[in-house]
Design an enzyme around this catalytic site. Structure first.
Site, PDB file in Angstrom:
ATOM      1  N   GLU A  97      33.394 -21.172  -6.590  1.00 17.52           N
ATOM      2  CA  GLU A  97      32.429 -21.375  -5.886  1.00 17.52           C
ATOM      3  C   GLU A  97      32.518 -21.652  -4.406  1.00 17.52           C
ATOM      4  O   GLU A  97      33.335 -22.405  -4.100  1.00 17.52           O
ATOM      5  CB  GLU A  97      31.768 -23.000  -6.391  1.00 17.52           C
ATOM      6  CG  GLU A  97      30.133 -22.929  -5.949  1.00 17.52           C
ATOM      7  CD  GLU A  97      29.781 -24.527  -6.717  1.00 17.52           C
ATOM      8  OE1 GLU A  97      30.234 -24.660  -7.733  1.00 17.52           O
ATOM      9  OE2 GLU A  97      28.630 -24.751  -6.176  1.00 17.52           O
TER      10      GLU A  97
ATOM     11  N   ARG B   4      44.222 -26.940 -16.659  1.00 18.34           N
ATOM     12  CA  ARG B   4      44.195 -27.180 -14.946  1.00 18.34           C
ATOM     13  C   ARG B   4      45.558 -27.469 -14.814  1.00 18.34           C
ATOM     14  O   ARG B   4      46.271 -28.196 -15.281  1.00 18.34           O
ATOM     15  CB  ARG B   4      43.334 -28.214 -14.507  1.00 18.34           C
ATOM     16  CG  ARG B   4      41.988 -28.232 -15.264  1.00 18.34           C
ATOM     17  CD  ARG B   4      41.384 -29.717 -14.661  1.00 18.34           C
ATOM     18  NE  ARG B   4      41.089 -29.637 -13.196  1.00 18.34           N
ATOM     19  CZ  ARG B   4      39.957 -29.069 -12.481  1.00 18.34           C
ATOM     20  NH1 ARG B   4      39.204 -28.353 -13.108  1.00 18.34           N
ATOM     21  NH2 ARG B   4      39.979 -28.968 -11.143  1.00 18.34           N
TER      22      ARG B   4
ATOM     23  N   LYS C 197      37.998 -30.668  -5.317  1.00 17.95           N
ATOM     24  CA  LYS C 197      37.368 -30.417  -3.862  1.00 17.95           C
ATOM     25  C   LYS C 197      36.709 -31.492  -3.608  1.00 17.95           C
ATOM     26  O   LYS C 197      36.400 -31.906  -2.326  1.00 17.95           O
ATOM     27  CB  LYS C 197      36.231 -29.374  -4.178  1.00 17.95           C
ATOM     28  CG  LYS C 197      37.086 -28.058  -3.958  1.00 17.95           C
ATOM     29  CD  LYS C 197      36.203 -26.819  -4.008  1.00 17.95           C
ATOM     30  CE  LYS C 197      35.827 -26.556  -5.598  1.00 17.95           C
ATOM     31  NZ  LYS C 197      35.008 -25.136  -5.727  1.00 17.95           N
TER      32      LYS C 197
HETATM   33  P1  ATP Z   1      37.144 -28.463  -8.278  1.00 14.60           P
HETATM   34  O1  ATP Z   1      37.085 -29.276  -9.638  1.00 14.60           O
HETATM   35  O2  ATP Z   1      38.325 -29.065  -7.430  1.00 14.60           O
HETATM   36  O3  ATP Z   1      35.945 -29.042  -7.549  1.00 14.60           O
HETATM   37  P2  ATP Z   1      36.159 -26.088  -9.497  1.00 14.60           P
HETATM   38  O4  ATP Z   1      36.630 -25.734 -10.605  1.00 14.60           O
HETATM   39  O5  ATP Z   1      34.843 -26.738  -9.034  1.00 14.60           O
HETATM   40  O6  ATP Z   1      37.114 -26.996  -8.624  1.00 14.60           O
HETATM   41  P3  ATP Z   1      35.593 -23.311  -8.464  1.00 14.60           P
HETATM   42  O7  ATP Z   1      35.594 -22.856  -7.377  1.00 14.60           O
HETATM   43  O8  ATP Z   1      34.518 -23.615  -9.594  1.00 14.60           O
HETATM   44  O9  ATP Z   1      36.300 -24.957  -8.326  1.00 14.60           O
HETATM   45  O10 ATP Z   1      36.924 -22.794  -9.233  1.00 14.60           O
HETATM   46  C1  ATP Z   1      37.307 -21.448  -9.440  1.00 14.60           C
HETATM   47  C2  ATP Z   1      38.254 -21.281 -10.451  1.00 14.60           C
HETATM   48  O11 ATP Z   1      39.469 -21.799 -10.217  1.00 14.60           O
HETATM   49  C3  ATP Z   1      37.586 -21.655 -11.835  1.00 14.60           C
HETATM   50  O12 ATP Z   1      38.172 -20.624 -12.656  1.00 14.60           O
HETATM   51  C4  ATP Z   1      38.767 -22.939 -12.021  1.00 14.60           C
HETATM   52  O13 ATP Z   1      38.588 -23.075 -13.538  1.00 14.60           O
HETATM   53  C5  ATP Z   1      39.905 -22.725 -11.490  1.00 14.60           C
HETATM   54  N1  ATP Z   1      40.291 -23.857 -11.090  1.00 14.60           N
HETATM   55  C6  ATP Z   1      39.838 -24.993 -10.380  1.00 14.60           C
HETATM   56  N2  ATP Z   1      40.579 -25.913 -10.355  1.00 14.60           N
HETATM   57  C7  ATP Z   1      41.911 -25.636 -10.937  1.00 14.60           C
HETATM   58  C8  ATP Z   1      43.204 -26.137 -11.386  1.00 14.60           C
HETATM   59  N3  ATP Z   1      43.201 -27.572 -10.950  1.00 14.60           N
HETATM   60  N4  ATP Z   1      44.116 -25.717 -11.966  1.00 14.60           N
HETATM   61  C9  ATP Z   1      43.620 -24.355 -12.362  1.00 14.60           C
HETATM   62  N5  ATP Z   1      42.603 -23.657 -12.237  1.00 14.60           N
HETATM   63  C10 ATP Z   1      41.679 -24.166 -11.509  1.00 14.60           C
HETATM   64 MG    MG Z   2      33.435 -25.490 -10.263  1.00 13.93          MG
END
Ligand code: ATP
Ligand code: MG
Length: 561
Positions: free
Chosen positions: A35, A262, A272
């Site tokens: 995102e 994760r 984030k």
């Molecule tokens: P955050 O929790 O930091 O806001 P997010 O999951 O909202 O991260 P996205 O931009 O939605 O961030 O994530 C893009 C991809 O990266 C998704 O498929 C998500 O599952 C993966 N991702 C995010 N954080 C991690 C992590 N700590 N380890 C592995 N994959 C991750």
């Molecule tokens: Mg997300």
């Protein structure tokens, strides 16, 4: 990365290999779906390496980069560009497969009308507060909305008028008609569309209703022909909704969602939202502060794509959440830089040495190897003269027991130069502070050994006083003092390490670094790996970020088990 470097297959790669073997799929298609509402962090690197890695390992496979941009108020073009830049930097390529969920807004809308017509979605007028109350709890079932049984024609009419902009934000939503008594809260008539009169970074003011993530994601996957939709564990509870959406629409295919753990890394946070707090509240200088676990921060600090890919390879992919020791990441970057970084000399806390028997007007150009174990990396010339600076730490007036470096009356080797012997310690008369050392050198010892066979125990680095370049050096340490700053009741920010950044402004580095290229990596002999700062470094006045020290604690910790 070649496939034989992957020692054993993780559970996802095993599933994929099986799907190819049984002929379920001929071509594997994965996607990385960020995102664009912030910068990528090291957790995302795990997901990128997994999705793009699988595409690279399988013939005839590909990975899409898809921006999940359904939330107009939080998303910005700046993030889109930085995410693309980070993925490329990590060494991956989406070729022509760049997509935006917003490209599917038209199709998503058509599908919503399809669900309404089939009696599987309805327009609900409950307030946000009532919607919450009707939803029930984990232990109690929800209650049906009074709008749940609206006739199809009324739903269609209202949904079209929502789209036409007739209603203010928050007054109505479109919901899936599933099961208000489901044990899975995600299945209690989830919201599919909401009204939001907001400009979108790509579609402008075309839309005033926006689809929700849980509705958009499966459809985007299906429209792109994704075979395996890999996401983190928190989406496991959303999988029934993912499947419900695809089962109830005439989509071209039904991708399989698979969840993995994760990445959590010790002594930092990977969310984030939390990283944004650190930026906004001034704990760090920005998203690319070299202490941040963002890819821009890590890169500026001096971590390399090779090191990150090797790290992701080593941590593997599992189904259970765990905490990875940051020492492993540090180990990976040392492993890479040990191979590639040019060795140079830099003095962080200088102490002046006058070599009293060295001619005043003389300068020599000594030969230094760029990498003592790798002659193919070449040599360079380092100027030497009567006055040099050594590291303050490399002198002790009253040497401790195992201190083998310079001390009064003692002889040491200056790296690539001569043996010197300390004859006199000059102190400030009032403070007693040591100002300089007077030494003598033995002209016979150039090259590091004495013709009479006498030995010295220490070799120290130095920089010529007349030729050294002043530099700023930024020493970084872990951002938090706690292994898991998130674990307890306290605000994670109370654990920010006050010593996570120490700025040294009086450093001297050898002449060859005067115009060191931003982003280039060096090993300062005996000190650590450093990277030329890409923002603040200028020709003539370089700024170095310490990437990591030389001491590797990983092997030891691993041995402890
Ligand atoms: P955050 O929790 O930091 O806001 P997010 O999951 O909202 O991260 P996205 O931009 O939605 O961030 O994530 C893009 C991809 O990266 C998704 O498929 C998500 O599952 C993966 N991702 C995010 N954080 C991690 C992590 N700590 N380890 C592995 N994959 C991750
Ligand atoms: Mg997300």
């Amino acid at each position: 990365m070649s496939s034989d470097e992957i020692q054993s297959k993780d559970f996802i790669r095993t599933i994929i290999a099986d799907d190819l073997a049984t002929g379920k799929h001929e071509q594997i298609v994965t996607r990385f779906p960020p995102e664009p509402n912030g910068y990528l962090h090291i957790g995302h690197a795990k997901s990128i390496c997994l999705n793009f890695g699988i595409a690279n390992e399988n013939a005839n496979a590909r990975c899409h980069l898809r921006f999940d941009d359904t939330n107009p108020t939080k998303e910005e073009q700046e993030y889109v560009e930085s995410i693309k830049d980070n993925v490329r930097w990590l060494g991956f390529d989406w070729d022509e497969h760049l997509y935006f969920a917003s490209d599917y807004f038209g199709q998503l809308y058509e599908y919503a009308e399809h669900l309404i017509t089939a009696g599987k979605a309805y327009v609900c007028d409950l307030s946000a507060e009532d919607t919450r109350a009707y939803r029930g709890t984990l232990t109690e079932p929800g209650k049906n909305s009074p709008y749940r049984d609206r006739p199809v024609a009324e739903n269609l009419d209202l949904f079209r008028r929502m789209r036409a902009g007739e209603f203010p934000d928050g007054t109505r939503v479109l919901r899936a008609k599933i099961d208000m008594a489901s044990g899975n809260m995600n299945m209690r008539d989830p919201v599919l569309y909401r009204i939001l009169h907001a400009s979108h970074h790509r579609t402008g003011d075309t839309w005033c209703i926006y689809p929700m993530y849980d509705y958009t994601h499966p459809i985007s996957d299906a429209l792109e022909g994704i075979t395996h939709s890999l996401c983190t564990l928190e989406f496991a509870d959303h999988r029934p909704l993912y499947d419900w959406t695809l089962d109830n629409l005439p989509v071209p295919c039904h991708p399989r969602q698979i969840e993995f753990a994760r990445l959590n890394l010790s002594y930092t946070v990977v969310s984030k939202r939390k990283l944004l707090q650190l930026v906004n509240e001034g704990y760090v200088s920005g998203w690319d502060d070299p202490r941040m676990p963002t890819l821009s921060g890590i890169r500026r600090r001096g971590y390399t794509p090779v090191a990150l890919r090797s790290f992701c390879d080593k941590i593997g992919v599992a189904k259970k959440d765990s905490m990875v020791d940051v020492a492993l990441l540090e180990h990976c970057v040392r492993e890479d830089l040990n191979e590639t970084a040019v060795r140079v000399m830099g003095v962080l806390a200088p102490l002046k040495v006058v070599i009293t028997n060295y001619p005043e007007d003389r300068t020599e150009s000594l030969t230094a190897q760029n990498h003592p174990q790798k002659p193919e990396m070449g040599e360079r010339h380092v100027p030497f003269g009567r006055e040099v600076y050594i590291e303050r730490e490399d002198f002790m007036e009253e040497p401790a027991k195992k201190f083998f470096r310079l001390a009064p009356g003692r002889e040491v080797r200056l790296r690539y130069a001569y043996f010197i012997k300390c004859e006199k310690v000059i102190k400030d008369e009032t403070t007693g502070e040591i100002i300089e050392l007077h030494c003598t050198y033995d002209p016979q010892t150039l090259g590091g050994s004495a013709p009479d066979g006498r030995k010295v125990k220490g070799t120290i680095h130095w920089v010529s006083a007349a030729h050294g370049v002043s530099a700023e050096v930024r020493l970084y340490d872990r951002l938090f003092t706690e292994e898991n700053p998130d674990a307890g009741e306290a605000d994670f920010k109370t654990f920010v390490n006050p010593e996570s950044l120490v700025v040294l402004t009086d450093c001297l580095v050898e002449q060859s670094l005067v115009n060191a290229k931003p982003g280039s990596h060096y090993q300062f002999e005996r000190q650590g790996y450093f990277c030329v700062d890409s923002k603040d470094s200028k020709d003539g006045t370089p700024v170095f970020n310490r990437t990591v020290t030389l001491r590797d604690t990983w092997e030891k910790e691993k041995a402890k088990g």
